[in-house]
Design an enzyme around this catalytic site. Structure first.
Site, PDB file in Angstrom:
ATOM      1  N   CYS A 130       0.837  -1.201   0.000  1.00 25.49           N
ATOM      2  CA  CYS A 130       0.000   0.000   0.000  1.00 25.49           C
ATOM      3  C   CYS A 130       0.869   1.247   0.000  1.00 25.49           C
ATOM      4  O   CYS A 130       1.484   1.574   1.022  1.00 25.49           O
ATOM      5  CB  CYS A 130      -0.908  -0.018   1.235  1.00 25.49           C
ATOM      6  SG  CYS A 130      -1.850   1.494   1.440  1.00 25.49           S
ATOM      7  N   CYS A 133      -0.280   4.138   2.258  1.00 25.53           N
ATOM      8  CA  CYS A 133       0.060   3.935   3.672  1.00 25.53           C
ATOM      9  C   CYS A 133       1.555   4.154   3.934  1.00 25.53           C
ATOM     10  O   CYS A 133       1.926   4.740   4.937  1.00 25.53           O
ATOM     11  CB  CYS A 133      -0.275   2.511   4.130  1.00 25.53           C
ATOM     12  SG  CYS A 133      -1.773   1.814   3.425  1.00 25.53           S
ATOM     13  N   ASP A 134       2.408   3.691   3.026  1.00 23.79           N
ATOM     14  CA  ASP A 134       3.827   3.566   3.385  1.00 23.79           C
ATOM     15  C   ASP A 134       4.829   4.374   2.562  1.00 23.79           C
ATOM     16  O   ASP A 134       5.995   4.454   2.949  1.00 23.79           O
ATOM     17  CB  ASP A 134       4.236   2.076   3.304  1.00 23.79           C
ATOM     18  CG  ASP A 134       3.443   1.229   4.285  1.00 23.79           C
ATOM     19  OD1 ASP A 134       3.076   1.767   5.347  1.00 23.79           O
ATOM     20  OD2 ASP A 134       3.178   0.047   3.995  1.00 23.79           O
TER      21      ASP A 134
END
Ligand code: NAP
Length: 316
Positions: A130, A133-134
């Site tokens: 993701c 997200c990261d």
């Protein structure tokens, strides 16, 4: 008892919820994670008609708010078991149990893993599925994106907003991604390609610091090792979330749910919509379309069972 229970709160489930609630059916959407499903993990959606460009989380939220506005309830629960035969469908969640006259399955799909040693171990410690997200963790660092489809290329482009260099590792020498995305990637100075290559092993100490790559043409292996942290983002497609439906509704060989054009499964009163279905194109727009069709046919099914079907609808 609910009229319609929808399992899954991605674009298909939320659209089904909107249509079901707007037709005055008592509607419950059960979602185990975040509203929006997979789109909540997509950075930017640029191909949803009427919306020029929107953040995936925002689009998911808007869809959820719209369904709620018409009376759909959305709850967080993890469905664990169900009885789908019979007129009353029983859904057992981790938190509670629910009953409905019709069920729409819209549980979508989850990221496919490479299957390389070290991948699971370093998930969240250098391995990610993701970028929303990261990616921010890799500001001015190097990132390797695995895959050659739309997801890999689109997410690689997004990651260039953070990383100093992004390598796309693809098992062939040609991308599967759409030409528009390919062009953007080829024209981006921060992106380079490692062709005909797969990831054989991921190693590290506390976080990833080495990766063994395998050349699919020559059969040779080579190591990429760095003292600086680097990220491995995997976008190699998705697998359908159908484990809990095995033996309950008919699945295809590759574990997608079989439906007809009306989103009906082989079980009366049970419908499926979105990425969980066997189909060739998996886009937000057709997931939403599936949701609408499933909800309208769920209403029709309930009205038929209850004997108050509008005459004009009967012939379809
Ligand atoms: P995809 O189109 O199925 O592509 C998966 C990619 O991963 C392919 O390039 C495939 O290689 C590679 N791959 C598969 N298994 C692999 C393995 N075990 N090891 C290494 N590589 C592997 O999946 P996706 O990119 O996630 O897209 C899914 C759907 O969503 C598609 O319909 C796509 O069009 C859509 N999507 C659209 C957008 C957009 O329009 N902006 C964005 C994201 C996704 P091969 O090419 O060799 O098979």
């Amino acid at each position: 008892m609910y009229d319609i229970i929808i399992i899954g709160g991605g674009p298909a489930g939320l659209t089904a919820g909107l249509y079901a609630a707007r037709s005055k059916k008592k509607t419950l959407i059960i979602e185990k994670g975040i509203e929006g499903g997979q789109i909540a993990e997509t950075t930017q959606v640029e191909n949803y008609p009427g919306i020029d460009s929107i953040d995936g989380v925002e689009l998911g939220k808007r869809m959820a708010d719209q369904a709620k506005k018409f009376g759909a309830e959305i709850i967080m629960d993890q469905v664990e078991d169900m009885e789908l035969d019979g007129e009353v469908k029983k859904i057992k969640g981790y938190v509670d149990s629910y009953e409905a006259k019709a069920v729409i399955i819209a549980t979508g799909a989850s990221p496919r893993e490479i299957g390389a040693p070290g991948e699971k171990e370093y998930k969240g410690r250098g391995v990610s599925y993701c970028s929303t997200c990261d990616a921010a963790f890799y500001e001015d660092e190097t990132v390797y994106v695995v895959g050659g489809g739309d997801s890999a290329v689109q997410e690689a482009l997004f990651i260039t907003n953070f990383a100093k260099k992004v390598y796309i590792i693809h098992r062939r020498d040609e991308l599967r991604a759409s030409k528009v995305l390919q062009e953007q990637a080829f024209n981006n100075d921060k992106i380079d390609f490692i062709w005909n290559t797969t990831v054989k092993e991921i190693k590290g100490d506390k976080i990833v610091d080495e990766m063994i790559l395998h050349d699919t043409k020559t059969g040779e292996d080579r190591s990429i090792k760095s003292d600086e942290p680097f990220g491995i983002f995997v976008f190699i497609g998705y697998i359908p979330s159908t484990e809990m439906f095995e033996g309950k509704v008919e699945l295809t060989e590759d574990k997608y749910i079989k439906t007809d054009d009306e989103m009906r499964t082989n079980v009366p009163g049970v419908f499926a919509a979105g990425d969980i279905r066997k189909k060739t194109v998996r886009q937000v727009v057709n997931a939403a379309g599936d949701g609408a069709v499933a909800a309208m046919n769920a209403q029709k099914y309930i009205d038929e069972v209850e004997g108050n079907l509008y005459e004009g609808f009967k012939e379809n």
